[in-house]
Enzyme design. Sequence first.
Site, mmCIF file in Angstrom:
data_model
loop_
_atom_site.group_PDB
_atom_site.id
_atom_site.type_symbol
_atom_site.label_atom_id
_atom_site.label_comp_id
_atom_site.label_asym_id
_atom_site.label_seq_id
_atom_site.Cartn_x
_atom_site.Cartn_y
_atom_site.Cartn_z
ATOM 1 N N LYS A 47 0.839 -1.191 0.000
ATOM 2 C CA LYS A 47 0.000 0.000 0.000
ATOM 3 C C LYS A 47 0.879 1.247 0.000
ATOM 4 O O LYS A 47 1.998 1.211 0.503
ATOM 5 C CB LYS A 47 -0.860 0.021 1.272
ATOM 6 C CG LYS A 47 -1.961 -1.020 1.309
ATOM 7 C CD LYS A 47 -2.812 -0.876 2.555
ATOM 8 C CE LYS A 47 -3.904 -1.921 2.612
ATOM 9 N NZ LYS A 47 -4.898 -1.792 1.531
ATOM 10 N N ARG A 52 -9.860 -11.880 2.089
ATOM 11 C CA ARG A 52 -10.635 -13.013 1.561
ATOM 12 C C ARG A 52 -9.846 -14.319 1.690
ATOM 13 O O ARG A 52 -10.423 -15.394 1.769
ATOM 14 C CB ARG A 52 -11.056 -12.720 0.115
ATOM 15 C CG ARG A 52 -9.918 -12.506 -0.832
ATOM 16 C CD ARG A 52 -10.355 -11.792 -2.106
ATOM 17 N NE ARG A 52 -10.444 -10.339 -1.925
ATOM 18 C CZ ARG A 52 -10.807 -9.496 -2.872
ATOM 19 N NH1 ARG A 52 -11.137 -9.929 -4.071
ATOM 20 N NH2 ARG A 52 -10.852 -8.195 -2.625
#
Length: 499
Positions: free
Chosen positions: A264, A338
Amino acid sequence: MKFDIQKRSSEQLQGDTHDALVVLWSSSAKIGKDLISAWINKALKAGDFEHKTGSVLQSYGMAGVQARRLVVVSCGEGQAKDHKAAISAAWACLKGAKVQRLGLHWASDVQPDQVQQAVMALAEASYSYTTTLSQAKPRVLTQVRLSAETVTAAHQQAVVKGHATVAGIETAKEWANRPANHATPSDLAAAARAIAKAPKLDCEVLGPKEVAKLGMGAFLAVAQGSAQPLRFIVLRYKGGKTQDAPVVLVGKGVTFDTGGISMKPAPEMDEMKFDMSGAASVLGVFKSLSLLRPAINVVGLIPATENMPDGLAVKPGDVVTSMSGQTIEILNTDAEGRLVLCDALTYAERFKPQAVIDIATLTGACVIALGAVRSGLFASDDALATALQKAGDVSGDLCWRMPMDDDYAEGLKTPFADVANVAGRAAGSVSAAKFLQRFAKKYPWAHLDIAGTAWKSGAAKGATGRPVRLLLEYVCQLADAPVVSPPSARRRTAAQSSV
Ligand code: BES
Ligand code: MN
Ligand code: ZN
Protein backbone atom coordinates in the site's frame (compact mmCIF):
# COMPACT_ATOMS: atom_id res chain seq x y z
CA MET A 1 -19.44 2.03 34.67
CA LYS A 2 -22.43 0.99 36.70
CA PHE A 3 -25.98 1.64 35.61
CA ASP A 4 -29.27 1.21 37.43
CA ILE A 5 -32.81 2.49 37.06
CA GLN A 6 -35.27 3.55 39.74
CA LYS A 7 -38.70 5.02 40.03
CA ARG A 8 -38.40 8.69 41.12
CA SER A 9 -40.79 11.59 41.11
CA SER A 10 -39.49 15.02 40.14
CA GLU A 11 -39.89 16.09 43.80
CA GLN A 12 -37.69 13.20 44.96
CA LEU A 13 -35.05 14.15 42.40
CA GLN A 14 -34.31 17.41 44.15
CA GLY A 15 -32.95 15.52 47.14
CA ASP A 16 -30.65 13.16 45.20
CA THR A 17 -26.96 13.79 45.81
CA HIS A 18 -25.43 13.27 42.36
CA ASP A 19 -22.45 15.20 41.03
CA ALA A 20 -24.72 16.11 38.16
CA LEU A 21 -28.33 15.59 37.28
CA VAL A 22 -29.53 15.52 33.68
CA VAL A 23 -33.25 15.83 33.02
CA LEU A 24 -34.43 14.67 29.61
CA TRP A 25 -37.31 16.83 28.51
CA SER A 26 -39.54 15.74 25.63
CA SER A 27 -42.52 17.50 24.11
CA SER A 28 -44.86 15.25 26.14
CA ALA A 29 -43.28 16.19 29.49
CA LYS A 30 -45.68 17.62 32.06
CA ILE A 31 -44.78 20.69 34.07
CA GLY A 32 -45.12 19.73 37.76
CA LYS A 33 -45.19 21.82 40.92
CA ASP A 34 -41.58 21.07 41.90
CA LEU A 35 -38.66 23.50 41.75
CA ILE A 36 -37.05 22.12 38.62
CA SER A 37 -40.31 22.14 36.67
CA ALA A 38 -40.99 25.73 37.68
CA TRP A 39 -37.51 26.71 36.53
CA ILE A 40 -37.95 24.98 33.16
CA ASN A 41 -41.35 26.58 32.73
CA LYS A 42 -39.87 30.03 33.31
CA ALA A 43 -37.17 29.41 30.69
CA LEU A 44 -39.70 28.01 28.21
CA LYS A 45 -41.91 31.08 28.59
CA ALA A 46 -38.96 33.42 28.16
CA GLY A 47 -37.86 31.53 25.03
CA ASP A 48 -34.54 30.54 26.63
CA PHE A 49 -35.32 26.84 26.35
CA GLU A 50 -37.24 25.12 23.59
CA HIS A 51 -38.59 21.76 22.49
CA LYS A 52 -35.77 21.31 20.04
CA THR A 53 -33.49 18.30 20.33
CA GLY A 54 -30.24 19.29 22.01
CA SER A 55 -31.53 22.57 23.48
CA VAL A 56 -30.01 22.84 26.99
CA LEU A 57 -30.56 24.76 30.17
CA GLN A 58 -28.00 24.55 32.97
CA SER A 59 -27.48 25.64 36.51
CA TYR A 60 -24.85 25.26 39.24
CA GLY A 61 -25.72 24.94 42.92
CA MET A 62 -29.42 25.67 42.50
CA ALA A 63 -31.09 26.33 45.86
CA GLY A 64 -33.18 23.34 46.92
CA VAL A 65 -31.46 20.93 44.51
CA GLN A 66 -28.82 18.62 46.00
CA ALA A 67 -27.00 17.79 42.75
CA ARG A 68 -24.27 20.39 42.16
CA ARG A 69 -24.85 20.58 38.47
CA LEU A 70 -28.19 20.46 36.76
CA VAL A 71 -28.68 20.17 33.02
CA VAL A 72 -32.06 20.01 31.35
CA VAL A 73 -31.90 18.88 27.77
CA SER A 74 -34.67 18.63 25.23
CA CYS A 75 -35.02 15.32 23.42
CA GLY A 76 -37.64 16.67 21.01
CA GLU A 77 -40.21 14.02 20.23
CA GLY A 78 -38.23 11.43 22.17
CA GLN A 79 -37.12 9.28 19.19
CA ALA A 80 -33.99 7.13 19.46
CA LYS A 81 -31.97 9.60 17.37
CA ASP A 82 -33.17 12.51 19.51
CA HIS A 83 -32.08 10.66 22.63
CA LYS A 84 -28.60 10.19 21.30
CA ALA A 85 -28.27 13.83 20.25
CA ALA A 86 -29.76 15.07 23.56
CA ILE A 87 -27.41 12.99 25.64
CA SER A 88 -24.32 14.06 23.75
CA ALA A 89 -25.44 17.71 24.09
CA ALA A 90 -25.89 17.26 27.85
CA TRP A 91 -22.56 15.50 28.13
CA ALA A 92 -20.84 18.35 26.26
CA CYS A 93 -21.96 20.64 29.15
CA LEU A 94 -20.49 18.26 31.73
CA LYS A 95 -17.37 17.02 29.99
CA GLY A 96 -14.71 18.88 31.98
CA ALA A 97 -16.66 18.72 35.23
CA LYS A 98 -15.28 15.48 36.68
CA VAL A 99 -18.69 13.95 37.08
CA GLN A 100 -18.38 10.64 38.89
CA ARG A 101 -21.99 10.00 39.82
CA LEU A 102 -24.62 11.05 37.34
CA GLY A 103 -28.40 11.05 37.57
CA LEU A 104 -30.38 10.85 34.32
CA HIS A 105 -34.10 11.44 34.67
CA TRP A 106 -36.93 11.31 32.15
CA ALA A 107 -39.53 13.98 32.75
CA SER A 108 -42.05 11.99 30.73
CA ASP A 109 -42.89 8.33 30.16
CA VAL A 110 -40.01 6.44 28.63
CA GLN A 111 -39.95 3.25 26.56
CA PRO A 112 -37.52 0.46 27.46
CA ASP A 113 -35.69 0.75 24.12
CA GLN A 114 -35.16 4.46 24.79
CA VAL A 115 -33.58 3.52 28.10
CA GLN A 116 -31.24 1.17 26.27
CA GLN A 117 -30.42 3.89 23.76
CA ALA A 118 -29.62 6.30 26.57
CA VAL A 119 -27.25 3.86 28.26
CA MET A 120 -25.39 3.35 25.00
CA ALA A 121 -25.35 7.05 24.11
CA LEU A 122 -23.93 7.98 27.50
CA ALA A 123 -21.25 5.32 27.22
CA GLU A 124 -20.34 6.51 23.75
CA ALA A 125 -20.16 10.15 24.78
CA SER A 126 -17.93 9.41 27.77
CA TYR A 127 -15.60 6.88 26.07
CA SER A 128 -11.98 7.63 25.37
CA TYR A 129 -9.07 5.42 24.39
CA THR A 130 -6.23 5.45 26.93
CA THR A 131 -4.25 2.21 26.69
CA THR A 132 -1.10 3.53 25.03
CA LEU A 133 -1.01 6.96 26.68
CA SER A 134 1.79 7.41 29.22
CA GLN A 135 -0.64 9.12 31.57
CA ALA A 136 -3.81 7.18 31.07
CA LYS A 137 -6.73 8.91 32.70
CA PRO A 138 -9.36 6.39 33.67
CA ARG A 139 -12.98 7.25 32.94
CA VAL A 140 -14.27 9.58 35.66
CA LEU A 141 -17.92 8.66 35.22
CA THR A 142 -18.43 5.49 37.23
CA GLN A 143 -22.04 5.45 38.33
CA VAL A 144 -25.19 6.33 36.41
CA ARG A 145 -28.57 6.29 38.07
CA LEU A 146 -31.41 6.40 35.56
CA SER A 147 -34.87 7.31 36.73
CA ALA A 148 -38.42 7.96 35.58
CA GLU A 149 -41.87 8.24 37.15
CA THR A 150 -42.79 4.74 35.94
CA VAL A 151 -40.25 1.94 35.91
CA THR A 152 -41.14 -1.67 35.05
CA ALA A 153 -39.24 -4.95 34.76
CA ALA A 154 -38.85 -4.22 31.03
CA HIS A 155 -36.98 -1.01 31.89
CA GLN A 156 -34.68 -2.92 34.23
CA GLN A 157 -34.06 -5.45 31.46
CA ALA A 158 -33.24 -2.64 29.04
CA VAL A 159 -30.56 -1.37 31.41
CA VAL A 160 -29.02 -4.85 31.61
CA LYS A 161 -29.07 -5.19 27.83
CA GLY A 162 -27.72 -1.69 27.33
CA HIS A 163 -24.91 -2.29 29.77
CA ALA A 164 -23.96 -5.62 28.16
CA THR A 165 -24.03 -4.04 24.71
CA VAL A 166 -21.79 -1.22 25.90
CA ALA A 167 -19.32 -3.74 27.31
CA GLY A 168 -19.21 -5.45 23.89
CA ILE A 169 -18.87 -2.22 21.94
CA GLU A 170 -16.07 -1.01 24.19
CA THR A 171 -14.26 -4.35 23.88
CA ALA A 172 -14.43 -3.99 20.09
CA LYS A 173 -13.28 -0.35 20.21
CA GLU A 174 -10.41 -1.14 22.53
CA TRP A 175 -8.93 -3.88 20.33
CA ALA A 176 -9.49 -2.06 17.07
CA ASN A 177 -7.95 1.15 18.45
CA ARG A 178 -4.82 -0.52 19.77
CA PRO A 179 -1.78 -0.09 17.53
CA ALA A 180 -0.64 -3.27 15.81
CA ASN A 181 2.32 -3.71 18.15
CA HIS A 182 -0.14 -3.84 21.05
CA ALA A 183 -2.65 -6.05 19.24
CA THR A 184 -0.74 -8.93 17.67
CA PRO A 185 -2.43 -12.21 16.74
CA SER A 186 -1.20 -13.60 20.08
CA ASP A 187 -2.64 -10.59 21.93
CA LEU A 188 -6.03 -11.19 20.29
CA ALA A 189 -5.86 -14.83 21.35
CA ALA A 190 -5.11 -13.77 24.93
CA ALA A 191 -8.08 -11.37 24.82
CA ALA A 192 -10.34 -14.18 23.59
CA ARG A 193 -9.12 -16.46 26.35
CA ALA A 194 -9.80 -13.79 28.96
CA ILE A 195 -13.38 -13.33 27.70
CA ALA A 196 -13.89 -17.09 27.70
CA LYS A 197 -13.18 -17.31 31.44
CA ALA A 198 -16.87 -16.53 32.03
CA PRO A 199 -19.38 -19.37 32.45
CA LYS A 200 -20.78 -21.08 29.31
CA LEU A 201 -17.78 -19.98 27.24
CA ASP A 202 -14.65 -21.65 26.04
CA CYS A 203 -11.78 -20.83 23.74
CA GLU A 204 -9.32 -22.84 21.72
CA VAL A 205 -6.33 -21.31 19.96
CA LEU A 206 -4.51 -22.94 17.05
CA GLY A 207 -1.00 -21.97 15.93
CA PRO A 208 0.86 -22.35 12.59
CA LYS A 209 1.43 -26.12 12.98
CA GLU A 210 -2.22 -26.96 13.60
CA VAL A 211 -3.36 -24.60 10.86
CA ALA A 212 -0.95 -26.27 8.41
CA LYS A 213 -2.28 -29.66 9.44
CA LEU A 214 -5.82 -28.50 8.65
CA GLY A 215 -4.61 -27.54 5.16
CA MET A 216 -5.44 -23.84 5.47
CA GLY A 217 -3.10 -22.94 2.61
CA ALA A 218 -4.72 -19.57 1.91
CA PHE A 219 -4.51 -18.34 5.51
CA LEU A 220 -0.92 -19.64 5.76
CA ALA A 221 0.05 -17.81 2.56
CA VAL A 222 -0.92 -14.46 4.07
CA ALA A 223 0.90 -15.22 7.34
CA GLN A 224 4.13 -16.50 5.78
CA GLY A 225 5.63 -13.02 5.39
CA SER A 226 5.18 -12.06 9.01
CA ALA A 227 7.49 -12.51 12.00
CA GLN A 228 4.44 -12.61 14.27
CA PRO A 229 3.04 -16.16 14.33
CA LEU A 230 -0.58 -16.54 13.17
CA ARG A 231 -3.36 -17.56 15.51
CA PHE A 232 -6.67 -19.22 14.67
CA ILE A 233 -9.06 -18.46 17.51
CA VAL A 234 -12.16 -20.56 18.18
CA LEU A 235 -14.58 -19.11 20.72
CA ARG A 236 -17.69 -20.97 21.82
CA TYR A 237 -20.68 -19.69 23.73
CA LYS A 238 -23.03 -22.44 24.85
CA GLY A 239 -26.28 -20.86 25.95
CA GLY A 240 -28.54 -23.24 24.01
CA LYS A 241 -29.13 -26.98 24.11
CA THR A 242 -26.22 -29.19 23.07
CA GLN A 243 -28.01 -30.26 19.88
CA ASP A 244 -29.00 -26.72 18.79
CA ALA A 245 -27.18 -25.67 15.62
CA PRO A 246 -24.98 -22.64 16.37
CA VAL A 247 -24.61 -19.32 14.62
CA VAL A 248 -20.99 -18.90 13.52
CA LEU A 249 -19.40 -15.44 13.43
CA VAL A 250 -16.15 -15.17 11.47
CA GLY A 251 -14.07 -12.01 12.02
CA LYS A 252 -11.22 -10.87 9.77
CA GLY A 253 -8.26 -10.52 12.09
CA VAL A 254 -5.53 -8.91 9.97
CA THR A 255 -3.75 -7.09 12.79
CA PHE A 256 -1.83 -4.96 10.28
CA ASP A 257 -2.27 -4.79 6.53
CA THR A 258 0.76 -3.40 4.68
CA GLY A 259 -0.60 -4.94 1.49
CA GLY A 260 2.31 -7.40 1.47
CA ILE A 261 4.42 -7.42 -1.71
CA SER A 262 1.58 -5.51 -3.44
CA MET A 263 2.33 -2.83 -0.89
CA LYS A 264 0.00 0.00 0.00
CA PRO A 265 1.11 3.63 -0.39
CA ALA A 266 2.48 5.35 2.74
CA PRO A 267 -0.21 7.98 3.43
CA GLU A 268 -2.64 6.81 6.12
CA MET A 269 -1.16 3.32 6.18
CA ASP A 270 -1.36 3.53 9.99
CA GLU A 271 -5.12 3.11 9.60
CA MET A 272 -4.54 -0.49 8.56
CA LYS A 273 -4.21 -1.33 12.25
CA PHE A 274 -8.04 -1.31 12.11
CA ASP A 275 -7.96 -4.24 9.70
CA MET A 276 -8.87 -6.56 12.55
CA SER A 277 -12.10 -4.69 13.31
CA GLY A 278 -14.13 -7.74 12.22
CA ALA A 279 -12.25 -9.82 14.78
CA ALA A 280 -12.72 -7.06 17.37
CA SER A 281 -16.47 -7.10 16.76
CA VAL A 282 -16.54 -10.87 17.33
CA LEU A 283 -14.67 -10.41 20.62
CA GLY A 284 -17.16 -7.68 21.49
CA VAL A 285 -20.19 -9.86 20.79
CA PHE A 286 -18.74 -12.64 22.97
CA LYS A 287 -18.10 -10.15 25.77
CA SER A 288 -21.77 -9.12 25.58
CA LEU A 289 -22.93 -12.74 25.43
CA SER A 290 -20.96 -13.51 28.58
CA LEU A 291 -23.05 -10.88 30.38
CA LEU A 292 -26.44 -11.44 28.75
CA ARG A 293 -26.37 -15.23 28.50
CA PRO A 294 -29.12 -15.69 25.91
CA ALA A 295 -30.39 -19.21 25.09
CA ILE A 296 -28.43 -19.82 21.90
CA ASN A 297 -25.18 -21.41 20.77
CA VAL A 298 -22.66 -19.14 19.06
CA VAL A 299 -19.22 -19.95 17.64
CA GLY A 300 -16.66 -17.23 16.93
CA LEU A 301 -13.81 -17.85 14.49
CA ILE A 302 -10.92 -15.43 14.13
CA PRO A 303 -8.10 -16.03 11.65
CA ALA A 304 -5.50 -13.58 12.99
CA THR A 305 -2.30 -12.58 11.20
CA GLU A 306 -0.32 -9.62 9.93
CA ASN A 307 0.05 -9.04 6.19
CA MET A 308 3.72 -8.16 5.68
CA PRO A 309 6.28 -8.03 2.85
CA ASP A 310 9.30 -10.24 3.46
CA GLY A 311 11.76 -12.55 1.74
CA LEU A 312 9.41 -15.38 2.51
CA ALA A 313 6.20 -13.48 1.73
CA VAL A 314 3.73 -14.80 -0.82
CA LYS A 315 4.25 -13.25 -4.28
CA PRO A 316 1.78 -12.07 -6.92
CA GLY A 317 1.05 -15.02 -9.16
CA ASP A 318 1.67 -17.66 -6.48
CA VAL A 319 -0.94 -20.40 -6.41
CA VAL A 320 -2.00 -21.89 -3.07
CA THR A 321 -4.42 -24.61 -2.05
CA SER A 322 -7.17 -23.65 0.36
CA MET A 323 -8.62 -25.93 3.03
CA SER A 324 -11.60 -26.54 0.72
CA GLY A 325 -9.22 -28.02 -1.87
CA GLN A 326 -9.81 -25.14 -4.31
CA THR A 327 -6.62 -23.62 -5.68
CA ILE A 328 -6.24 -19.82 -5.62
CA GLU A 329 -3.99 -17.62 -7.72
CA ILE A 330 -2.91 -14.71 -5.53
CA LEU A 331 -2.72 -11.92 -8.09
CA ASN A 332 -2.67 -9.18 -5.49
CA THR A 333 -1.29 -9.81 -2.01
CA ASP A 334 -3.30 -6.83 -0.74
CA ALA A 335 -6.50 -8.81 -1.26
CA GLU A 336 -5.54 -10.84 1.82
CA GLY A 337 -8.76 -10.59 3.80
CA ARG A 338 -10.63 -13.01 1.56
CA LEU A 339 -7.68 -15.43 1.82
CA VAL A 340 -7.77 -15.63 5.60
CA LEU A 341 -11.58 -15.74 5.62
CA CYS A 342 -12.04 -18.47 3.01
CA ASP A 343 -10.27 -21.08 5.15
CA ALA A 344 -12.21 -20.00 8.23
CA LEU A 345 -15.44 -20.40 6.24
CA THR A 346 -14.45 -23.96 5.34
CA TYR A 347 -13.57 -24.65 8.97
CA ALA A 348 -17.07 -23.39 9.97
CA GLU A 349 -18.67 -26.40 8.19
CA ARG A 350 -17.77 -28.70 11.09
CA PHE A 351 -20.22 -26.92 13.38
CA LYS A 352 -23.21 -27.70 11.11
CA PRO A 353 -24.29 -24.11 11.65
CA GLN A 354 -27.77 -22.65 11.20
CA ALA A 355 -26.05 -19.53 9.80
CA VAL A 356 -22.55 -18.19 9.20
CA ILE A 357 -21.83 -14.47 9.14
CA ASP A 358 -18.39 -13.12 8.34
CA ILE A 359 -17.45 -9.60 9.32
CA ALA A 360 -14.53 -7.90 7.59
CA THR A 361 -12.90 -4.60 6.68
CA LEU A 362 -12.66 -6.19 3.27
CA THR A 363 -12.62 -3.58 0.50
CA GLY A 364 -11.93 0.07 -0.14
CA ALA A 365 -14.60 -0.28 -2.82
CA CYS A 366 -17.24 -0.71 -0.10
CA VAL A 367 -16.15 2.61 1.44
CA ILE A 368 -16.67 4.23 -1.96
CA ALA A 369 -20.08 2.59 -2.38
CA LEU A 370 -21.64 3.13 1.05
CA GLY A 371 -19.36 5.43 3.04
CA ALA A 372 -19.48 5.39 6.83
CA VAL A 373 -23.26 5.16 7.14
CA ARG A 374 -24.16 1.58 6.25
CA SER A 375 -22.13 -1.62 6.24
CA GLY A 376 -22.29 -3.67 3.04
CA LEU A 377 -24.44 -6.78 3.41
CA PHE A 378 -23.96 -9.65 1.00
CA ALA A 379 -25.93 -12.86 1.44
CA SER A 380 -26.67 -16.11 -0.31
CA ASP A 381 -29.77 -16.59 1.85
CA ASP A 382 -32.74 -14.20 1.69
CA ALA A 383 -34.11 -15.00 5.16
CA LEU A 384 -30.71 -14.38 6.74
CA ALA A 385 -30.31 -11.13 4.78
CA THR A 386 -33.74 -9.92 5.93
CA ALA A 387 -33.01 -10.82 9.55
CA LEU A 388 -29.69 -8.96 9.50
CA GLN A 389 -31.17 -5.93 7.80
CA LYS A 390 -33.92 -5.84 10.42
CA ALA A 391 -31.40 -6.20 13.25
CA GLY A 392 -29.55 -3.24 11.76
CA ASP A 393 -32.69 -1.11 11.55
CA VAL A 394 -33.82 -1.95 15.08
CA SER A 395 -30.41 -1.27 16.63
CA GLY A 396 -29.54 1.75 14.48
CA ASP A 397 -26.39 -0.08 13.33
CA LEU A 398 -27.37 0.01 9.67
CA CYS A 399 -26.43 -2.16 6.70
CA TRP A 400 -27.49 -2.31 3.06
CA ARG A 401 -27.90 -5.40 0.91
CA MET A 402 -25.71 -5.53 -2.18
CA PRO A 403 -26.20 -7.68 -5.30
CA MET A 404 -24.60 -11.08 -5.76
CA ASP A 405 -25.27 -11.96 -9.42
CA ASP A 406 -22.97 -14.67 -10.73
CA ASP A 407 -21.86 -12.36 -13.52
CA TYR A 408 -19.92 -10.39 -10.91
CA ALA A 409 -17.63 -13.43 -10.50
CA GLU A 410 -16.50 -13.44 -14.16
CA GLY A 411 -13.35 -11.44 -13.40
CA LEU A 412 -12.15 -14.03 -10.88
CA LYS A 413 -11.48 -16.57 -13.64
CA THR A 414 -7.87 -17.47 -14.37
CA PRO A 415 -6.13 -20.16 -16.46
CA PHE A 416 -3.73 -20.92 -13.59
CA ALA A 417 -5.99 -21.88 -10.69
CA ASP A 418 -9.62 -22.59 -9.76
CA VAL A 419 -10.06 -18.93 -8.89
CA ALA A 420 -8.07 -15.70 -8.68
CA ASN A 421 -8.15 -13.58 -5.54
CA VAL A 422 -8.97 -10.34 -7.39
CA ALA A 423 -11.08 -9.19 -10.33
CA GLY A 424 -11.02 -5.69 -11.85
CA ARG A 425 -11.62 -2.46 -9.94
CA ALA A 426 -15.29 -2.25 -10.90
CA ALA A 427 -17.70 -3.46 -8.18
CA GLY A 428 -14.72 -4.52 -6.07
CA SER A 429 -16.76 -5.20 -2.94
CA VAL A 430 -19.09 -7.51 -4.89
CA SER A 431 -16.35 -9.57 -6.53
CA ALA A 432 -14.75 -9.96 -3.09
CA ALA A 433 -18.07 -11.32 -1.79
CA LYS A 434 -18.37 -13.62 -4.83
CA PHE A 435 -14.93 -15.00 -4.00
CA LEU A 436 -16.03 -15.76 -0.42
CA GLN A 437 -19.30 -17.32 -1.56
CA ARG A 438 -17.38 -20.16 -3.21
CA PHE A 439 -16.32 -21.27 0.27
CA ALA A 440 -19.68 -20.83 1.97
CA LYS A 441 -21.91 -23.16 0.01
CA LYS A 442 -22.82 -25.58 2.80
CA TYR A 443 -24.88 -23.29 5.05
CA PRO A 444 -26.88 -20.05 4.96
CA TRP A 445 -24.21 -17.38 4.73
CA ALA A 446 -23.90 -13.61 4.95
CA HIS A 447 -20.94 -11.27 4.74
CA LEU A 448 -20.71 -7.79 6.26
CA ASP A 449 -18.13 -5.47 4.69
CA ILE A 450 -17.38 -2.97 7.45
CA ALA A 451 -14.43 -1.17 5.82
CA GLY A 452 -16.36 2.11 5.94
CA THR A 453 -18.24 1.71 9.22
CA ALA A 454 -15.83 0.13 11.72
CA TRP A 455 -13.69 3.23 12.20
CA LYS A 456 -13.54 6.91 11.54
CA SER A 457 -10.60 8.71 9.95
CA GLY A 458 -9.76 12.39 10.28
CA ALA A 459 -9.17 14.38 13.47
CA ALA A 460 -11.47 12.25 15.63
CA LYS A 461 -10.06 9.02 14.24
CA GLY A 462 -10.93 5.84 16.04
CA ALA A 463 -12.94 2.67 16.17
CA THR A 464 -16.74 2.83 16.25
CA GLY A 465 -17.47 -0.59 17.76
CA ARG A 466 -19.67 -1.44 14.78
CA PRO A 467 -21.31 -3.84 13.99
CA VAL A 468 -21.49 -5.26 17.54
CA ARG A 469 -24.98 -3.84 18.07
CA LEU A 470 -26.30 -5.29 14.83
CA LEU A 471 -24.86 -8.74 15.51
CA LEU A 472 -26.02 -8.80 19.10
CA GLU A 473 -29.52 -7.76 18.12
CA TYR A 474 -29.58 -10.55 15.51
CA VAL A 475 -28.34 -13.19 17.95
CA CYS A 476 -30.71 -12.11 20.73
CA GLN A 477 -33.68 -12.12 18.33
CA LEU A 478 -32.83 -15.72 17.46
CA ALA A 479 -32.51 -16.64 21.12
CA ASP A 480 -35.93 -15.19 21.92
CA ALA A 481 -37.53 -16.94 18.95
CA PRO A 482 -38.38 -20.62 19.40
CA VAL A 483 -35.39 -22.75 18.55
CA VAL A 484 -35.73 -24.39 15.15
CA SER A 485 -35.53 -28.13 15.59
CA PRO A 486 -33.81 -30.37 13.05
CA PRO A 487 -36.19 -31.50 10.23
CA SER A 488 -36.82 -35.00 11.67
CA ALA A 489 -37.81 -33.62 15.08
CA ARG A 490 -40.05 -31.05 13.44
CA ARG A 491 -41.99 -33.78 11.64
CA ARG A 492 -42.46 -35.66 14.91
CA THR A 493 -43.76 -32.58 16.69
CA ALA A 494 -46.26 -31.94 13.90
CA ALA A 495 -47.56 -35.52 14.17
CA GLN A 496 -47.88 -35.28 17.94
CA SER A 497 -49.74 -32.02 17.88
CA SER A 498 -52.33 -33.42 15.45
CA VAL A 499 -53.28 -36.23 17.87
N1 BES B 1 -8.00 -3.97 4.39
C1 BES B 1 -8.18 -3.61 3.04
C2 BES B 1 -9.52 -2.95 2.78
C3 BES B 1 -9.70 -1.56 3.34
C4 BES B 1 -9.41 -0.47 2.58
C5 BES B 1 -10.24 -1.40 4.59
C6 BES B 1 -9.61 0.80 3.08
C7 BES B 1 -10.43 -0.14 5.09
C8 BES B 1 -10.13 0.95 4.34
C9 BES B 1 -8.10 -4.86 2.16
O1 BES B 1 -7.27 -5.86 2.61
C10 BES B 1 -7.58 -4.41 0.85
O2 BES B 1 -6.46 -4.00 0.80
N2 BES B 1 -8.40 -4.51 -0.20
C11 BES B 1 -8.02 -4.10 -1.48
C12 BES B 1 -8.52 -5.13 -2.45
C13 BES B 1 -7.98 -4.94 -3.84
C14 BES B 1 -6.50 -5.23 -3.87
C15 BES B 1 -8.73 -5.87 -4.76
C16 BES B 1 -8.67 -2.75 -1.75
O3 BES B 1 -9.81 -2.53 -1.34
O4 BES B 1 -8.02 -1.90 -2.34
MN1 MN C 1 -5.26 -5.60 1.98
ZN1 ZN D 1 -6.95 -5.93 4.63
